[in-house]
Design a protein around this motif. Structure first.
Motif, PDB file in Angstrom:
ATOM      1  N   SER A  27       0.827  -1.208   0.000  1.00 11.23           N
ATOM      2  CA  SER A  27       0.000   0.000   0.000  1.00 11.23           C
ATOM      3  C   SER A  27       0.861   1.258   0.000  1.00 11.23           C
ATOM      4  CB  SER A  27      -0.940  -0.004   1.210  1.00 11.23           C
ATOM      5  OG  SER A  27      -1.862  -1.060   1.096  1.00 11.23           O
ATOM      6  N   CYS A  28       1.962   1.239   0.744  1.00  5.38           N
ATOM      7  CA  CYS A  28       2.860   2.406   0.825  1.00  5.38           C
ATOM      8  C   CYS A  28       3.654   2.636  -0.451  1.00  5.38           C
ATOM      9  CB  CYS A  28       3.814   2.247   2.000  1.00  5.38           C
ATOM     10  SG  CYS A  28       3.021   2.437   3.604  1.00  5.38           S
ATOM     11  N   THR A  29       3.746   1.644  -1.288  1.00  2.21           N
ATOM     12  CA  THR A  29       4.532   1.786  -2.518  1.00  2.21           C
ATOM     13  C   THR A  29       3.651   1.872  -3.761  1.00  2.21           C
ATOM     14  OG1 THR A  29       4.847  -0.615  -2.598  1.00  2.21           O
ATOM     15  CG2 THR A  29       6.590   0.683  -1.557  1.00  2.21           C
ATOM     16  N   GLY A  30       2.354   2.080  -3.558  1.00  2.00           N
ATOM     17  CA  GLY A  30       1.454   2.328  -4.679  1.00  2.00           C
ATOM     18  C   GLY A  30       1.029   1.115  -5.471  1.00  2.00           C
ATOM     19  N   CYS A  31       1.147  -0.061  -4.903  1.00  2.85           N
ATOM     20  CA  CYS A  31       0.708  -1.272  -5.605  1.00  2.85           C
ATOM     21  C   CYS A  31      -0.812  -1.295  -5.740  1.00  2.85           C
ATOM     22  CB  CYS A  31       1.165  -2.517  -4.845  1.00  2.85           C
ATOM     23  SG  CYS A  31       2.949  -2.692  -4.735  1.00  2.85           S
ATOM     24  N   VAL A  44       8.804 -11.019  -0.308  1.00  4.95           N
ATOM     25  CA  VAL A  44       7.879 -10.666  -1.392  1.00  4.95           C
ATOM     26  C   VAL A  44       8.191  -9.252  -1.887  1.00  4.95           C
ATOM     27  CG1 VAL A  44       5.462 -10.241  -2.007  1.00  4.95           C
ATOM     28  CG2 VAL A  44       6.066 -12.250  -0.634  1.00  4.95           C
ATOM     29  N   GLY A  45       8.463  -8.335  -0.954  1.00  7.88           N
ATOM     30  CA  GLY A  45       8.818  -6.967  -1.336  1.00  7.88           C
ATOM     31  C   GLY A  45      10.055  -6.922  -2.218  1.00  7.88           C
ATOM     32  N   LYS A  46      11.052  -7.730  -1.889  1.00 12.92           N
ATOM     33  CA  LYS A  46      12.260  -7.795  -2.718  1.00 12.92           C
ATOM     34  C   LYS A  46      11.933  -8.337  -4.107  1.00 12.92           C
ATOM     35  CE  LYS A  46      15.380 -10.154  -0.484  1.00 12.92           C
ATOM     36  NZ  LYS A  46      16.269 -10.841   0.465  1.00 12.92           N
ATOM     37  N   GLU A  47      11.159  -9.382  -4.153  1.00 12.12           N
ATOM     38  CA  GLU A  47      10.800 -10.006  -5.438  1.00 12.12           C
ATOM     39  C   GLU A  47      10.024  -9.034  -6.333  1.00 12.12           C
ATOM     40  OE1 GLU A  47      10.634 -13.421  -8.071  1.00 12.12           O
ATOM     41  OE2 GLU A  47      11.745 -13.197  -6.198  1.00 12.12           O
ATOM     42  N   LEU A  48       9.204  -8.179  -5.712  1.00 11.98           N
ATOM     43  CA  LEU A  48       8.388  -7.222  -6.466  1.00 11.98           C
ATOM     44  C   LEU A  48       9.068  -5.858  -6.614  1.00 11.98           C
ATOM     45  CD1 LEU A  48       4.852  -8.040  -5.002  1.00 11.98           C
ATOM     46  CD2 LEU A  48       5.812  -8.761  -7.211  1.00 11.98           C
ATOM     47  N   HIS A  49      10.306  -5.754  -6.158  1.00 13.01           N
ATOM     48  CA  HIS A  49      11.084  -4.511  -6.275  1.00 13.01           C
ATOM     49  C   HIS A  49      10.382  -3.334  -5.600  1.00 13.01           C
ATOM     50  CE1 HIS A  49      13.589  -6.775  -9.025  1.00 13.01           C
ATOM     51  NE2 HIS A  49      12.507  -7.091  -9.700  1.00 13.01           N
ATOM     52  N   LEU A  50       9.874  -3.563  -4.378  1.00 13.09           N
ATOM     53  CA  LEU A  50       9.185  -2.511  -3.630  1.00 13.09           C
ATOM     54  C   LEU A  50      10.151  -1.556  -2.939  1.00 13.09           C
ATOM     55  CD1 LEU A  50       6.252  -4.477  -1.929  1.00 13.09           C
ATOM     56  CD2 LEU A  50       6.318  -3.376  -4.178  1.00 13.09           C
TER      57      LEU A  50
END
Length: 171
Positions: free
Chosen positions: A24-28, A144-150
């Motif tokens: 949510s904080c990274t605009g997904c 998951v954040g690393k995998e999605l480049h967050l």
């Protein structure tokens, strides 16, 4: 692209809250889906509204599919198994924690994949499939954040790990 969380009665919401916060904080484009689009009641007793029914999300729109633990017998059936197999064929990220990993195994997603079922690990990431044990919910969110480049860079990642995993104060 959408990041889909499957929610269901008795799902363990605490296992996905930190990940949802990162997204949510990274605009997904986060979507909470129940099988039928109806509200659910979590293990913790929260009533949560679904954004839509799972069948209303086209697999082509999915960037990641997240499965919390809980009583998976409520969602562990052929319809969801096929949906997961179709997501896997598109090489999209599938991530599961706790009993959600059992759902992946039952759906055949873990065949040939290193996972928390095949190795003595708290978290595993192999071929766009992330699995985690229930107590690894912070590591799960970070992986998951690393995998999605967050994370914007290595410093952002390190600060996130320090804050969420090691409880260091933010400066």
């Amino acid at each position: 692209m959408r990041d889909v969380f499957i929610i269901y009665n008795t799902c363990c919401f605490y296992e996905i809250v930190i990940l949802n916060y990162f997204m949510s904080c990274t605009g997904c484009d986060v979507i909470l889906c129940s099988l039928d689009g109806q509200p659910i009641r979590t293990t913790e007793g929260y009533s949560v509204n679904a954004d839509m029914a799972l069948g209303d999300v086209a697999i082509e729109q999915i960037r990641s599919f997240i499965i919390p633990g809980g009583d998976i017998s409520l969602i562990n059936h052929d319809l969801l198994h096929q949906y997961l197999q179709d997501i896997k064929k598109k090489n999209r990220l599938i991530a599961a924690i706790c009993a959600g990993v059992n759902l992946l195994e039952d759906a055949g997603i873990l065949e040939g994949i290193q996972s928390t079922h095949s190795m003595d690990l708290d978290i595993a990431n192999d071929n766009h499939v992330i699995t985690a044990r229930a107590n690894a919910y912070v590591d799960f969110a970070i992986e998951v954040g690393k995998e999605l480049h967050l994370f914007t860079d290595e410093e952002d990642l390190r600060e996130t790990i320090d804050f969420w995993k090691y409880f260091k104060r933010a400066l």
